[in-house]
Design a protein around this motif. Structure first.
Motif, PDB file in Angstrom:
ATOM      1  N   VAL A   1       0.838  -1.194   0.000  1.00 48.85           N
ATOM      2  CA  VAL A   1       0.000   0.000   0.000  1.00 48.85           C
ATOM      3  C   VAL A   1       0.875   1.246   0.000  1.00 48.85           C
ATOM      4  O   VAL A   1       0.715   2.161  -0.804  1.00 48.85           O
ATOM      5  CB  VAL A   1      -0.933   0.002   1.228  1.00 48.85           C
TER       6      VAL A   1
ATOM      7  N   HIS B   1      -4.777  -6.106   4.236  1.00 50.70           N
ATOM      8  CA  HIS B   1      -4.046  -5.497   5.351  1.00 50.70           C
ATOM      9  C   HIS B   1      -4.988  -5.281   6.536  1.00 50.70           C
ATOM     10  O   HIS B   1      -4.702  -5.691   7.665  1.00 50.70           O
ATOM     11  CB  HIS B   1      -3.437  -4.169   4.892  1.00 50.70           C
TER      12      HIS B   1
ATOM     13  N   LEU C   1      -4.889  -7.568  16.027  1.00 50.96           N
ATOM     14  CA  LEU C   1      -5.231  -6.671  17.136  1.00 50.96           C
ATOM     15  C   LEU C   1      -6.170  -7.298  18.158  1.00 50.96           C
ATOM     16  O   LEU C   1      -5.993  -7.126  19.364  1.00 50.96           O
ATOM     17  CB  LEU C   1      -5.899  -5.410  16.596  1.00 50.96           C
TER      18      LEU C   1
ATOM     19  N   HIS D   1      -5.217   4.693  13.330  1.00 51.40           N
ATOM     20  CA  HIS D   1      -3.885   4.127  13.565  1.00 51.40           C
ATOM     21  C   HIS D   1      -3.299   4.644  14.878  1.00 51.40           C
ATOM     22  O   HIS D   1      -2.572   3.926  15.558  1.00 51.40           O
ATOM     23  CB  HIS D   1      -2.944   4.412  12.398  1.00 51.40           C
TER      24      HIS D   1
ATOM     25  N   ARG E   1      -9.571   8.372   1.742  1.00 51.42           N
ATOM     26  CA  ARG E   1      -8.928   7.082   2.008  1.00 51.42           C
ATOM     27  C   ARG E   1      -9.301   6.102   0.898  1.00 51.42           C
ATOM     28  O   ARG E   1     -10.284   6.307   0.187  1.00 51.42           O
ATOM     29  CB  ARG E   1      -9.348   6.550   3.371  1.00 51.42           C
ATOM     30  N   ARG E   2      -8.514   5.070   0.762  1.00 53.71           N
ATOM     31  CA  ARG E   2      -8.755   3.990  -0.184  1.00 53.71           C
ATOM     32  C   ARG E   2      -8.607   4.423  -1.639  1.00 53.71           C
ATOM     33  O   ARG E   2      -9.124   3.757  -2.528  1.00 53.71           O
ATOM     34  CB  ARG E   2     -10.135   3.361   0.034  1.00 53.71           C
TER      35      ARG E   2
HETATM   36  C1  HEM Z   1       3.890   0.158   9.013  1.00 56.42           C
HETATM   37  C2  HEM Z   1       2.718   0.156   9.454  1.00 56.42           C
HETATM   38  C3  HEM Z   1       1.439   0.513   8.714  1.00 56.42           C
HETATM   39  C4  HEM Z   1       1.221   1.235   7.600  1.00 56.42           C
HETATM   40  C5  HEM Z   1       2.254   1.919   6.754  1.00 56.42           C
HETATM   41  C6  HEM Z   1      -0.181   1.253   7.354  1.00 56.42           C
HETATM   42  C7  HEM Z   1      -0.792   1.895   6.313  1.00 56.42           C
HETATM   43  C8  HEM Z   1      -2.097   1.824   6.003  1.00 56.42           C
HETATM   44  C9  HEM Z   1      -2.724   2.400   4.858  1.00 56.42           C
HETATM   45  C10 HEM Z   1      -2.022   3.265   3.850  1.00 56.42           C
HETATM   46  C11 HEM Z   1      -4.018   2.069   4.867  1.00 56.42           C
HETATM   47  C12 HEM Z   1      -5.028   2.365   3.804  1.00 56.42           C
HETATM   48  C13 HEM Z   1      -5.897   3.456   4.133  1.00 56.42           C
HETATM   49  C14 HEM Z   1      -6.917   3.634   3.107  1.00 56.42           C
HETATM   50  O1  HEM Z   1      -6.572   3.750   1.908  1.00 56.42           O
HETATM   51  O2  HEM Z   1      -8.080   3.699   3.505  1.00 56.42           O
HETATM   52  C15 HEM Z   1      -4.243   1.315   6.033  1.00 56.42           C
HETATM   53  C16 HEM Z   1      -5.451   0.831   6.429  1.00 56.42           C
HETATM   54  C17 HEM Z   1      -5.653   0.139   7.598  1.00 56.42           C
HETATM   55  N1  HEM Z   1      -4.714  -0.217   8.532  1.00 56.42           N
HETATM   56 FE1  HEM Z   1      -2.773   0.183   8.432  1.00 56.42          FE
HETATM   57  N2  HEM Z   1      -0.792   0.551   8.315  1.00 56.42           N
HETATM   58  C18 HEM Z   1       0.172   0.084   9.158  1.00 56.42           C
HETATM   59  C19 HEM Z   1      -0.006  -0.672  10.265  1.00 56.42           C
HETATM   60  C20 HEM Z   1      -1.227  -1.092  10.700  1.00 56.42           C
HETATM   61  C21 HEM Z   1      -1.410  -1.864  11.837  1.00 56.42           C
HETATM   62  C22 HEM Z   1      -0.270  -2.367  12.725  1.00 56.42           C
HETATM   63  C23 HEM Z   1      -2.732  -2.063  11.959  1.00 56.42           C
HETATM   64  C24 HEM Z   1      -3.461  -2.796  12.983  1.00 56.42           C
HETATM   65  C25 HEM Z   1      -2.866  -3.384  13.947  1.00 56.42           C
HETATM   66  C26 HEM Z   1      -3.389  -1.416  10.883  1.00 56.42           C
HETATM   67  C27 HEM Z   1      -4.741  -1.386  10.648  1.00 56.42           C
HETATM   68  C28 HEM Z   1      -5.341  -0.868   9.530  1.00 56.42           C
HETATM   69  C29 HEM Z   1      -6.729  -0.926   9.228  1.00 56.42           C
HETATM   70  C30 HEM Z   1      -7.805  -1.560  10.087  1.00 56.42           C
HETATM   71  C31 HEM Z   1      -6.925  -0.306   8.012  1.00 56.42           C
HETATM   72  C32 HEM Z   1      -8.246  -0.089   7.315  1.00 56.42           C
HETATM   73  C33 HEM Z   1      -8.286  -0.816   6.057  1.00 56.42           C
HETATM   74  C34 HEM Z   1      -9.406  -0.275   5.270  1.00 56.42           C
HETATM   75  O3  HEM Z   1      -9.563   0.936   5.169  1.00 56.42           O
HETATM   76  O4  HEM Z   1     -10.139  -1.108   4.755  1.00 56.42           O
HETATM   77  N3  HEM Z   1      -2.450  -0.824  10.129  1.00 56.42           N
HETATM   78  N4  HEM Z   1      -3.047   1.168   6.720  1.00 56.42           N
END
Ligand code: HEM
Ligand SMILES: [Cu+2]
Length: 558
Positions: free
Chosen positions: A65, A89, A98, A402, A462-463
């Protein structure tokens, strides 16, 4: 005469006579002795290994991503692939990392030890929970192998029920199955806490970690069935077009959001309440002070558990729900801030005038306080109707959750893992490396997610994987931060593995901490305690060690 200075961590390394010959880890080495174990401590280790694998998998998807978002154009992947990346993810992180991380690993290991019990109330059901978790994980993993899912981890209808042609059913079945693992763990904790406390361990002598797990278990038992049923309904709708969610056949797509968030908002507290439990243990131990306002911290856990069921509508302000419903949900969401803030204030008050030492677990705890506060305050922004209309479904939301989930839950999880590592493994981790890693995690975290508040405020949705060029600088910052954060997570992975073989042996109570788990050997014997402990005082009597030390000094002088 030198004045008697009490240095609490002087006795970290075990004296030779203190190293137990038999303990739960060497009680058997065959695969069978692990895969059919009913020892809560071994089951915790099984969870530790598998949850870590899912965390790495979820992290791998985050890498893709963030790589794609380095540039404004779609250079690395097309929208379909990108959708699958953030979906998988999210699913891996929420449902497979989590939610189980603290309860299933630290909770499983510690709940019986902390209340002075031999095991959980239902050891076989505990093992069954792990198998259910694994089987659910395999289904969801199969969904990934067969081409992924693209609905977002929230599975919003009618897209998930009608239009998506990806592996929705397979992923949903996996989550459905895993839900039972969560329910059974919760039930097991509730019964154990009611029935198995050692003599003298009254409710108000219990460690706050136990109170937090009690409140969490209530949410798990009451909330999880709702999401399980919701997911079954999505499956039925996809297969038979019954008209539950699809308006074309008389269904209501918003019904899904109501059912989903009725579970998934409380689910945030399945992640954060156990983290708060860890926090209470860390903060008192490393400031050598009784926790400030024990009853308030204990009851605020229950208050959070109850109120969390009343606020789901704050995810639906822009769905066209009535303005009055919006106002009520907005008000109720503000209410959750009160018990949460009580905890933050009480931890801070505990630090005040304490003799604070900055060992690695404490660094994570301090990180938690800062990051969780930012996450919580921005949550108040989002609960404000008019502000939410502006930032809804932007990166502001991504940054907010986050800060709560990664800045809160993971900081506490890592802090707790370091704190209890000597008890779990009988070995010490390298303190210098651990402090360094904690700093790397903190810096990487903020560089990753703070720019996302700004991006969201400026209007980046987002997304989306394609964005206007003026957003690139902030996105590159975020991707750079993610790289640092990733390194910060890998360092502990490496030194923990090193410590298993080469770390110095830990004494029974390396932190001079109160709590029954420190009164048995490190690692504990299979039956936890050689003699059932008896509890005669309130939790967190940290003055005790200084008193005992003073007595020793006096005796030495005579
Ligand atoms: C290096 C660490 C991380 C990065 C760079 C990262 C980055 C991202 C990005 C870019 C999105 C997409 C947002 C979107 O386009 O809506 C996302 C969604 C998400 N992330 Fe992370 N994340 C990281 C770690 C984590 C961790 C550790 C968790 C949970 C423990 C987490 C939970 C989520 C959730 C629940 C979403 C929502 C997905 C969705 O919108 O369907 N993330 N993250
Ligand atoms: Cu919510």
């Amino acid at each position: 005469m030198a004045t008697a200075v009490f240095r609490p961590f002087d006795h970290q390394i075990a004296e030779p006579h203190e190293i137990p010959k038999r303990h739960y880890l060497n009680a058997g080495f065959s695969a069978k002795s692990w895969l059919f174990t009913v020892d809560h401590k071994r089951i915790a280790i099984l969870y530790l290994i598998t949850v870590t694998l899912f965390f790495l998998l979820g992290g791998l998807f985050a890498v893709f991503v963030r790589l794609e978002l380095m540039t404004p154009a779609a250079d690395l992947m097309q929208s379909e692939t990108y959708n699958k990346m953030f979906t998988m993810h999210g699913i891996m992180m929420v449902f497979f990392f989590l939610i189980p991380a603290i309860p299933a690993i630290l909770g499983n290991f510690l709940v019986p030890l902390m209340i002075g019990a031999k095991d959980l109330a239902f050891p076989r059901i505990n093992l069954l929970s792990w198998y259910i978790y694994i089987i659910g994980g395999l289904f969801t993993f199969a969904a990934v192998l067969f081409g992924g899912v693209d609905t977002g981890w929230t599975f919003y209808t009618p897209y998930s029920s009608t239009y998506s042609n990806t592996n929705v059913i397979l992923a949903a079945v996996g989550i459905f199955i895993t839900g039972f693992s969560s329910i059974l763990t919760g039930l097991n904790f509730i019964v154990t806490i009611h029935k198995m406390r050692a003599p003298g361990m009254t409710w108000f002598r219990m460690p706050l970690f136990i109170w937090a797990h009690y409140a969490t278990s209530l949410i798990q038992v009451l909330g999880t069935p709702v999401v399980a049923i919701t997911i079954v309904l999505v499956g039925l709708e996809r297969l038979f077009h019954i008209g539950i969610f699809d308006p074309a056949v008389g269904g209501d797509p918003l019904l899904f959001q109501h059912l989903f968030w009725f579970y998934s908002h409380p689910a945030v507290y399945i992640m954060v309440l156990p983290a708060m439990g860890v926090m209470s243990e860390l903060v008192t131990c490393f400031s050598r002070k009784k926790i400030f306002g024990y009853e308030f911290v204990a009851f605020s856990s229950l208050a959070i558990a109850v109120i969390s069921f009343l606020v789901w509508g704050h995810h639906m302000f822009t769905t066209g729900q009535s303005i009055y419903a919006g106002m009520v949900f907005s008000f109720l969401s503000f209410l959750v801030a009160i018990p949460s803030a009580i905890k933050v204030f009480n931890w801070t008050a505990t630090l005040y005038k304490g003799s604070v030492s900055y060992q690695a677990p404490m660094l994570y705890a301090i990180g938690f306080i800062g990051l969780f506060t930012i996450g919580g305050l921005t949550g108040m922004f989002l609960s404000t109707l008019a502000v939410d209309v502006h930032v809804h479904d932007t990166y502001f939301v991504v940054a907010h959750f986050h800060y709560i989930m990664v800045g809160g839950t993971i900081m506490a999880y890592l802090g707790g893992l370091h704190f209890w590592w000597p008890k779990i493994t009988g070995r010490l981790y390298p303190e210098g490396w651990a402090r360094f890693a904690a700093l790397v995690v903190f810096v990487g975290f903020n560089l990753t997610f703070f720019p996302q508040f700004v991006l969201g405020y400026l209007g980046m949705p987002r997304r989306y994987h394609v964005y206007p060029e003026e957003f690139q600088v902030l996105n590159v910052m975020s991707s750079a931060g993610a790289t640092i954060l990733g390194v910060g997570y890998l360092i502990p992975l490496i030194y923990f593995i090193w410590s298993l073989k080469s770390g110095p042996h830990a004494s029974a109570n390396p932190w001079s901490a109160t709590g029954l788990e420190w009164q048995t050997t490190s690692p504990p014997p299979t039956h936890n305690f050689d003699k059932t402990p008896e509890v005669t005082e309130e939790a967190y009597d940290y003055a005790k060690f200084a008193r005992e030390h003073a007595k020793e000094e006096e005796a030495a002088l005579v």
